[in-house]
Design a protein around this motif. Structure first.
Motif, PDB file in Angstrom:
ATOM      1  N   LEU A 116      -7.180 -11.204  -0.945  1.00 56.04           N
ATOM      2  CA  LEU A 116      -6.798  -9.996  -0.214  1.00 56.04           C
ATOM      3  C   LEU A 116      -6.458 -10.338   1.230  1.00 56.04           C
ATOM      4  N   PRO A 117      -5.480  -9.649   1.817  1.00 57.62           N
ATOM      5  CA  PRO A 117      -5.130  -9.910   3.212  1.00 57.62           C
ATOM      6  C   PRO A 117      -6.203  -9.376   4.150  1.00 57.62           C
ATOM      7  N   GLY A 118      -6.300  -9.991   5.303  1.00 57.14           N
ATOM      8  CA  GLY A 118      -7.278  -9.541   6.285  1.00 57.14           C
ATOM      9  C   GLY A 118      -6.689  -8.608   7.316  1.00 57.14           C
ATOM     10  N   ASP A 119      -5.404  -8.284   7.164  1.00 53.49           N
ATOM     11  CA  ASP A 119      -4.734  -7.392   8.106  1.00 53.49           C
ATOM     12  C   ASP A 119      -3.823  -6.461   7.323  1.00 53.49           C
ATOM     13  N   GLU A 120      -2.747  -5.972   7.941  1.00 56.76           N
ATOM     14  CA  GLU A 120      -1.853  -5.042   7.260  1.00 56.76           C
ATOM     15  C   GLU A 120      -0.658  -5.737   6.615  1.00 56.76           C
TER      16      GLU A 120
END
Length: 299
Positions: A116-120
């Motif tokens: 999963l990404p840690g930002d947008e």
């Protein structure tokens, strides 16, 4: 460099365990690996049924629930070691340190990346970022599903999916019912899509209508994909089914609630996302959905 890769046949393992939408968003990774290693045998491991939509570009899909993988999280069995020795490369989307360490002790090269990404950053782009470690830069993060059953539909059909993985993601059933009535007035036939977790949501729409309408229920995902590919448009909540609709090229309207569409919005040639500023699906107005649908429905 690309020519050198073309001449090499290697076995590639891709590990990504997730839901339907997560798996659809993995397709650009598999496509990029196929393009970069065209002679390779690519095996994708994860949630088996949605992975069936990824053949091609994958050559083979396997369930992460198979007994074979159980010892990957402890001490690999001889059977698992013998199997993994066939792979020169593994791309794994996990933060499980034991799994990563075990693979690194057996497979030629292991690229590990958070699932999963840690930002947008959009999830599809985030997954592709892992391939930069292999010198692969893929500029197209749009999933395209090629593997589906061909299905015949007549007339203009609007696929309606009132369910999702969470009730808070669902647009109110009476709004879906009103939308169906509006579509029928335009000569458009509704088709409700009902997955394993959607029965309550679908029945709520039927109750609001006060009568039955056609329902596609309990179908394998390859057949669902085939149905959606034949529909004139799709409207539904933030769900894996919406990702499939977008990936088969059907004009798609998705109603978002609390989830961030910048990260999880379906990618496709003709996708419209509607979200209220409050982040609540009940605050999305019927008129807005109708107006957006007018833009994507065939004239």
């Amino acid at each position: 460099m690309e020519g050198e890769h073309d001449a090499v046949r290697r076995n590639v393992l891709v590990w990504r365990v997730g839901g339907v939408g997560d798996t659809v968003l993995l397709i650009p990774v598999l496509r990029a690996l196929r393009r970069h290693f065209p002679r390779s045998h690519i095996v994708a491991v994860g949630n088996l049924e949605p992975l069936s939509l990824a053949v091609p570009p994958a050559d083979e899909v396997r369930s992460a629930e198979e007994a074979l993988w159980a010892t990957l999280f402890s001490r690999p069995s001889d059977e698992l070691r013998d199997y993994l020795k066939n792979f020169e490369l593994a791309v794994v989307y996990t933060e499980d340190e034991v799994l990563i360490r075990n693979l690194e002790g057996i497979v030629g090269r292991v690229v590990c990346w958070p699932p999963l990404p840690g930002d947008e950053t959009h999830e599809a782009e985030h997954l592709l970022e892992a391939l930069k470690m292999l010198g692969i830069k893929e500029e197209d993060p749009t999933p395209r599903i090629e593997a589906y059953e061909d299905v015949e539909l007549e007339g203009t059909v609007l696929a309606v999916h009132p369910g999702s993985g969470s009730p808070e993601k669902n647009w109110p059933p009476d709004r879906f019912a009103e939308l169906i009535l509006w579509a029928e007035e335009l000569g458009i036939s509704p088709l409700l899509i009902c997955g394993p977790a959607d029965e309550v949501a679908v029945e709520a729409v039927v109750d609001a209508l006060g009568r039955r309408v056609p329902v596609a229920k309990g179908l394998p995902l390859r057949k669902v994909a085939g149905l959606l590919a034949r529909c004139s448009a799709f409207v539904g909540n933030d769900s894996g089914i919406a990702h499939i609709a977008a990936a088969v090229g059907t004009p798609t309207v998705v109603i978002f609630g609390p989830t961030e569409p910048k990260v999880w919005g379906p990618r496709g040639e003709n996708v419209q996302v509607i979200r209220a500023s409050t982040g609540r699906t009940e605050d999305v107005h019927l008129l807005e959905v109708r107006e957006v649908l007018k833009l994507v429905l065939p004239a």
